[in-house]
Scaffold this motif. Sequence first.
Motif, mmCIF file in Angstrom:
data_model
loop_
_atom_site.group_PDB
_atom_site.id
_atom_site.type_symbol
_atom_site.label_atom_id
_atom_site.label_comp_id
_atom_site.label_asym_id
_atom_site.label_seq_id
_atom_site.Cartn_x
_atom_site.Cartn_y
_atom_site.Cartn_z
ATOM 1 N N ASN A 57 0.842 -1.195 0.000
ATOM 2 C CA ASN A 57 0.000 0.000 0.000
ATOM 3 C C ASN A 57 0.880 1.249 0.000
ATOM 4 O O ASN A 57 1.877 1.313 0.726
ATOM 5 N N ILE A 58 0.494 2.223 -0.801
ATOM 6 C CA ILE A 58 1.301 3.433 -0.952
ATOM 7 C C ILE A 58 0.474 4.669 -0.602
ATOM 8 O O ILE A 58 -0.640 4.854 -1.110
ATOM 9 N N LYS A 59 1.048 5.505 0.259
ATOM 10 C CA LYS A 59 0.467 6.807 0.593
ATOM 11 C C LYS A 59 1.288 7.880 -0.120
ATOM 12 O O LYS A 59 2.499 7.977 0.059
ATOM 13 N N THR A 60 0.610 8.657 -0.947
ATOM 14 C CA THR A 60 1.268 9.754 -1.657
ATOM 15 C C THR A 60 0.744 11.079 -1.103
ATOM 16 O O THR A 60 -0.478 11.276 -1.030
ATOM 17 N N THR A 61 1.660 11.960 -0.712
ATOM 18 C CA THR A 61 1.274 13.203 -0.048
ATOM 19 C C THR A 61 1.884 14.414 -0.736
ATOM 20 O O THR A 61 3.092 14.435 -1.012
ATOM 21 N N ILE A 62 1.032 15.385 -1.042
ATOM 22 C CA ILE A 62 1.487 16.697 -1.537
ATOM 23 C C ILE A 62 1.445 17.664 -0.364
ATOM 24 O O ILE A 62 0.430 17.756 0.337
ATOM 25 N N THR A 63 2.552 18.369 -0.161
ATOM 26 C CA THR A 63 2.662 19.292 0.967
ATOM 27 C C THR A 63 3.044 20.686 0.466
ATOM 28 O O THR A 63 3.872 20.820 -0.438
ATOM 29 N N ARG A 64 2.433 21.700 1.053
ATOM 30 C CA ARG A 64 2.788 23.084 0.709
ATOM 31 C C ARG A 64 3.589 23.689 1.869
ATOM 32 O O ARG A 64 3.193 23.586 3.026
ATOM 33 N N ASP A 65 4.712 24.291 1.534
ATOM 34 C CA ASP A 65 5.477 25.062 2.509
ATOM 35 C C ASP A 65 5.853 26.397 1.873
ATOM 36 O O ASP A 65 5.326 26.759 0.811
ATOM 37 N N ALA A 66 6.776 27.106 2.517
ATOM 38 C CA ALA A 66 7.136 28.439 2.023
ATOM 39 C C ALA A 66 7.756 28.406 0.637
ATOM 40 O O ALA A 66 7.675 29.382 -0.117
ATOM 41 N N LYS A 67 8.333 27.254 0.282
ATOM 42 C CA LYS A 67 8.983 27.132 -1.020
ATOM 43 C C LYS A 67 8.035 26.656 -2.117
ATOM 44 O O LYS A 67 8.395 26.642 -3.291
ATOM 45 N N GLY A 68 6.845 26.223 -1.766
ATOM 46 C CA GLY A 68 5.891 25.752 -2.758
ATOM 47 C C GLY A 68 5.407 24.353 -2.451
ATOM 48 O O GLY A 68 5.363 23.931 -1.278
ATOM 49 N N LEU A 69 5.057 23.613 -3.497
ATOM 50 C CA LEU A 69 4.482 22.280 -3.359
ATOM 51 C C LEU A 69 5.529 21.199 -3.597
ATOM 52 O O LEU A 69 6.365 21.306 -4.504
ATOM 53 N N THR A 70 5.485 20.158 -2.776
ATOM 54 C CA THR A 70 6.346 18.992 -2.959
ATOM 55 C C THR A 70 5.493 17.743 -2.843
ATOM 56 O O THR A 70 4.399 17.764 -2.258
ATOM 57 N N VAL A 71 5.993 16.635 -3.393
ATOM 58 C CA VAL A 71 5.267 15.369 -3.328
ATOM 59 C C VAL A 71 6.208 14.269 -2.876
ATOM 60 O O VAL A 71 7.390 14.260 -3.242
ATOM 61 N N ALA A 72 5.701 13.365 -2.070
ATOM 62 C CA ALA A 72 6.495 12.227 -1.581
ATOM 63 C C ALA A 72 5.571 11.032 -1.376
ATOM 64 O O ALA A 72 4.372 11.182 -1.100
ATOM 65 N N SER A 73 6.124 9.831 -1.527
ATOM 66 C CA SER A 73 5.358 8.595 -1.354
ATOM 67 C C SER A 73 6.048 7.688 -0.348
ATOM 68 O O SER A 73 7.280 7.685 -0.234
ATOM 69 N N ALA A 74 5.261 6.911 0.375
ATOM 70 C CA ALA A 74 5.788 5.976 1.368
ATOM 71 C C ALA A 74 4.770 4.874 1.590
ATOM 72 O O ALA A 74 3.559 5.078 1.399
ATOM 73 N N PRO A 75 5.224 3.689 2.003
ATOM 74 C CA PRO A 75 4.275 2.609 2.311
ATOM 75 C C PRO A 75 3.424 2.976 3.525
ATOM 76 O O PRO A 75 3.817 3.773 4.364
ATOM 77 N N PHE A 76 2.245 2.379 3.611
ATOM 78 C CA PHE A 76 1.409 2.553 4.794
ATOM 79 C C PHE A 76 0.695 1.243 5.098
ATOM 80 O O PHE A 76 0.562 0.372 4.240
ATOM 81 N N LYS A 77 0.232 1.132 6.338
ATOM 82 C CA LYS A 77 -0.566 -0.018 6.757
ATOM 83 C C LYS A 77 -1.898 0.473 7.316
ATOM 84 O O LYS A 77 -1.955 1.499 7.986
#
Length: 383
Positions: A57-77
């Motif tokens: 199972n994969i959790k993909t997250t888009i996050t906004r900070d002062a520099k803009g938007l980033t995306v990262a993925s990691a396994p989840f249970k």
Amino acid sequence: MARLGINDPELEKFIYSNPDAAVFAYPRRGQFALARVAGNGQVISLSMYVEGARNRNIKTTITRDAKGLTVASAPFKFDSHNSMAAIRVGRSFAAEAREAGVPSDIIADANRVEYRNSPLLRKAGRGDTVSLIYENRFIDGHLVSTGRLLGIELQHGKEVTPLYWFEDGTKGGGYYYANGETTEQTFRRYPLNSFRISSPFTTSRRNPVTGRVRAHEGVDLAAPRGTPVYSVSDGIIEAADSSLSGYGNRIDINHGNGYSTRYGHLKGYAKGIRPGVFVKKGQLIGYCGSTGVSTGPHVHFEFHVNGRPVNPVKVAIQTNARIPSRYYAAARPRVTALARQMKQLDAVQTASNGKTVPVMSADQVKAALAAADTPASKKKQQG
């Protein structure tokens, strides 16, 4: 996005221009998403949870900070918690299960569980009880889906069949007894533990008492008088009497699927053996004797397939079928816990005079069981 309260053109552009965020562009039906959204509709964070095969199972997250938007993925249970219900069958299992709060996909799964080459619940009738244990899956405290049907028990009259899900190397796994035995019908080869074959199955034999030449439609298993005799498989007693000429005290058992067995010349019957009683494989049914037309203590044992006698020594039967040991060892702690929960659920239903127990969590079942054991509750039940 609008359903999540999102109004964020920058996010939309980011999703469609970044391959790592493609999961947000074309979400599949039923996928779960969590969002933190600012008052102006801009995303602070957005997560998509994608369930994969073999728990990848994969959790993909888009996050906004002062520099803009980033995306990262990691396994989840998933966080899994069991729910349970005991359904007293009335007009239909499905109708009562829905009223008790059982999800429709669990009802469908229950109806697909196989037992002895046919659906287990096919024989469920009015007054029977179907008990279910299934998993609910949570993400960050949110119920996102119903998981697998983990255990099912049918109480059909005095016959109780509890089955549990095992991973067994096949796609989707299967349902077995708690000890890992298959639900496919299995047989003992012989109904005695110690004996010698004194007369084989044959189409032509001279009867040692009458002198007549005729077929011998079973095998004679010689053993001391009083030797225990066991049912070679699960089944229903069809006869337990001495009405059949020459057989003396005999027992006929219908094992279903065209199989039946006969045990003749018995000294007597085990306690409770009578027509209509369900017996398990290996259950004591009687004792070796010499009643009827007989020259000495033995059991005349017949095996019938679709009404025709066959050689019990050679008939093709499944004598042992278990889940592979590596799968059983891996599942044993989980299944042992499920079997304990099933007993607790049965006890709660018994305390409610056999009425339907609606969907409860495992903790709620424990609490209900504890409440049923209080002196006040017992006094109320007795009154």
